[in-house]
Every structure is written in structure tokens, then in C-alpha cells.
Design an enzyme around this catalytic site. Structure first.
Site, short mmCIF file in Angstrom:
data_model
loop_
_atom_site.label_atom_id
_atom_site.label_comp_id
_atom_site.label_asym_id
_atom_site.label_seq_id
_atom_site.Cartn_x
_atom_site.Cartn_y
_atom_site.Cartn_z
CG HIS A 241 -1.92 1.10 1.23
ND1 HIS A 241 -3.17 0.96 0.69
CD2 HIS A 241 -1.86 2.37 1.69
CE1 HIS A 241 -3.85 2.08 0.82
NE2 HIS A 241 -3.06 2.96 1.42
CG HIS A 279 -2.28 8.20 9.29
ND1 HIS A 279 -3.17 7.58 8.45
CD2 HIS A 279 -2.24 9.49 8.90
CE1 HIS A 279 -3.65 8.45 7.57
NE2 HIS A 279 -3.10 9.63 7.84
CG ASP A 285 -2.80 20.35 11.19
OD1 ASP A 285 -2.37 19.54 12.04
OD2 ASP A 285 -3.35 21.41 11.50
CG HIS A 315 -7.38 10.43 9.74
ND1 HIS A 315 -6.19 11.02 10.08
CD2 HIS A 315 -7.37 10.36 8.39
CE1 HIS A 315 -5.50 11.31 9.00
NE2 HIS A 315 -6.19 10.91 7.95
#
Length: 365
Positions: A241, A279, A285, A315
Site C-alpha cells: 500500500h 495514523h 495537518d 483517523h
């Protein structure tokens, strides 16, 4: 750094591949996927919270291009000392020419068509185009079909990422870039031509008796240009991935812009994690602007929406994404990500329009 590598307990031979049954992988990394990293194998999803109290939480802005405040206007949604992010809906030609003395500018055309006439020549644009306007460039925007636009202003230049071992033609060939040919401005019958110049956040107006786009030739390495997100060629692997850093399209000081485009997914037979790994964005941000397609890792996200995940709060994929992932062989989604090294501030306009219940979406089974 290999000599400092350690491992303990249950872990995989290869990150994101053949995660132990019943476990959930978290990537704990520095420098926004570019630095040192470890992988942690949880018994529970890091997003399986039952409550969040305080300011730190995931944020979501549903599509807001129809809002009155955005009509023929760019509205600031996020900002820090390096970058500012705007949304706008343009239906009419701009009244005056413009020159930004504070920022380099990037326009991403979510919908619509038109052209930007610059001192370097004319740049026609359509849906999916990234347009780079260097600081100090005089230009004027003309709209032929109503436009929905994501605008990014940068205190530093937008540069291209290094290709490394992939070679110079990876990501996109240099011929995919559109560079304008020298041409004067199309408006030649006015008595006065106004340039609005942004300097230190304020607008000054300079008036000329001639069209200021009067350049008949130019040379050099600084110029306006564009690239279509549909010409971006993603790095793929059926056995691994690829992290978001592998999709970097533009690099600026203290932030990057990445393009997620339609691509084959990893092979289920290889045991590869198909959805984004958990992560918490330590050091960066993350803003994600959803352009088009089926965003299978997110529930109830439509084209034109934005998610914002600040540093420190986890998230990852929504619960249903794990179930859908193995059914899919490719993704048709297109999205623009802005990863900022310094914390972003949300504007009152964003906070007024955002979906304040977004953090609860991971709790919906």
C-alpha cells in the site's frame, strides 16, 4: 537508520501486508510519511472512540459551493504562516486584473471552464486542471462555464517533486505540462485597465490606459503553467500500500499537495491492506478535498467536500470500508490532499459551515 530498527511482539514481515487476524495496524511516523516510522498492531481500532471532549477532533466540510458567500468570491477556510486555502464559485469574468505580491497561487478547477490571461500568455482551463501562478504575475480570469475552484496560496514556490529511482517521466511526463505561448491580452478597447495588487493582505489598485498584458515575448525558468489531475500517473504496487507521500504532486515550504487518482488496488490474494492505514498525522495537518468518484474509505462524503484531520488525533477508514475493500479491484476516486507541517487554523467561515458531528462517523457500524 537501519541499525536503530527494533521489533517486539506480534508484527508483520512487511508493513500493510498480511496483518495478523483480528489486529489493526497503525502507522506512527514523523515528517508526514517522509521520516522515521514504526507500525503498531492494536487489538482495537484507534478510531473506536465513544466520546471526544475538547477542540482536537476530525472535521468535515460538506460541499458548500452553493453558499451565497462563495458566489464570485474566494472564501478562506484554513491558514497558517505558510499556506492559505480558499473555496470559490465563479460565474462571471473578473472585473479587474490581479497581481498577488504576497503569495504564489495554485487553482484547482473542481468544475467549469474558462481561461486565465497572464503576462506569459493565455491558459485555458477545464475540470481537473491545476494552474500555477507565480507570485507577482499579472493576470485576469475569464469564465465560460460556471466554476467551482479550490485555491491554495503559498508563501513559497510550488515546485515539482523529485522522482528518484522512478526516473524523470514518472508521475507525469514533462509534455503533460501546459506552458502558455506569448500573447497580449484580448481586451483592447477599454479606456482604463485596473490591476488590483494584493500586498501584505491589502488591495491597492493601479490604473493604466492600456492592457497591462502587453508582453509579446518572454524567456526564462519562471512562468505560469498547468497540469491536469487526469494526467497524473500514480505509483502502484499490487503487493504494497503506497503511502500518501508517494502521490506528491507539488512541494512547497512546509507543505505538500498530493493527487489521489483512479488506480488499480492492491491484490487481495497478497494480503495487502487496501484501505488507508490508521495514523494520527504527527508533525502534519491533513486537508483532503474530494473531487470526484466513489470515496469508498469514507461514509457520506460527496464530491466537493473537505475533511480536515489535525495533528495528534487518529483517523483511518470508516468501518464499512473494510468490508467493501476486498470487493474492489480498483478505485475511481480523485482527491487533492494538502499536508501542512505547521498547524492550520480554521476560519470562522469554515466553523460555521462544517459538519460538527463528523467525528461520530467512525462510531456508526
Amino acid at each position: 537508520m537501519a541499525e536503530n530498527f527494533k521489533a517486539s511482539g506480534v508484527y508483520t514481515k512487511q508493513a500493510h501486508v498480511k496483518i495478523p487476524e483480528g489486529m489493526f495496524e497503525e502507522e506512527h511516523g514523523r515528517k508526514g510519511f517522509f521520516g522515521r516510522v514504526s507500525h503498531l498492531y492494536h487489538q482495537n481500532k484507534p478510531t473506536d472512540w465513544t466520546n471526544i471532549v475538547g477542540e482536537l477532533r476530525p472535521h468535515n466540510l460538506p460541499p458548500v459551493f452553493e453558499e451565497k458567500s462563495l458566489q464570485n468570491n474566494f472564501v478562506k477556510m484554513f491558514y497558517n504562516t505558510d499556506v492559505e486555502v480558499y473555496l470559490g464559485t465563479m460565474t462571471a469574468n473578473f472585473d479587474s486584473f490581479f497581481r498577488n505580491a504576497d503569495f504564489d497561487e495554485l487553482f484547482f478547477i473542481h468544475e467549469g471552464e474558462g481561461k486565465i490571461e497572464t503576462i506569459y500568455g493565455h491558459i485555458p482551463f477545464v475540470k481537473g486542471d491545476y494552474i500555477i501562478i507565480p507570485r507577482g504575475t499579472t493576470y485576469k480570469t475569464y469564465i465560460s462555464k460556471p466554476c467551482k475552484i479550490l485555491k491554495v496560496e503559498s508563501h513559497s514556490e510550488f515546485e515539482e517533486p523529485t522522482r528518484g529511482i522512478l526516473g524523470p517521466n514518472a508521475l507525469y511526463d514533462q509534455t503533460a505540462k501546459f506552458v502558455p505561448e506569448a500573447a497580449v491580452g484580448s481586451e483592447q478597447n477599454l479606456k482604463e485597465y485596473h490591476i488590483d495588487i494584493k500586498h501584505r493582505g491589502k488591495i491597492s489598485r493601479v490604473t493604466y490606459p492600456f492592457n497591462p498584458l502587453d508582453v509579446t515575448g518572454w524567456k526564462g525558468s519562471l512562468y505560469a503553467w498547468k497540469l491536469s489531475i487526469y494526467d497524473y500517473c500514480p505509483i502502484n504496487s499490487h503487493r504494497y500500500h503506497i503511502p500518501p507521500s508517494g502521490h506528491t504532486t507539488f512541494v512547497a515550504q512546509n507543505f505538500v499537495i498530493c493527487s489521489f487518482v483512479a488506480r488499480p488496488l492492491e491484490y487481495t490474494s497478497e494480503g495487502v491492506l487496501k484501505v488507508p492505514f490508521f495514523h494520527s498525522n504527527i508533525d502534519y495537518d491533513e486537508i483532503l478535498f474530494y473531487h470526484q468518484g466513489n470515496f469508498f474509505s469514507r461514509d457520506n462524503i460527496d464530491a466537493g467536500a473537505i475533511t480536515y484531520h489535525p495533528q495528534g488525533i487518529h483517523h483511518g477508514p470508516h468501518p464499512k470500508a473494510f468490508l467493501k475493500a476486498n470487493e474492489n479491484e480498483f478505485t475511481d476516486e480523485y482527491a487533492v490532499m494538502i499536508d501542512a507541517r505547521n498547524p492550520l487554523n480554521m476560519t470562522p467561515e469554515f466553523e460555521k459551515l462544517e459538519n460538527k458531528e463528523y467525528w461520530k462517523s467512525w462510531m456508526l457500524k
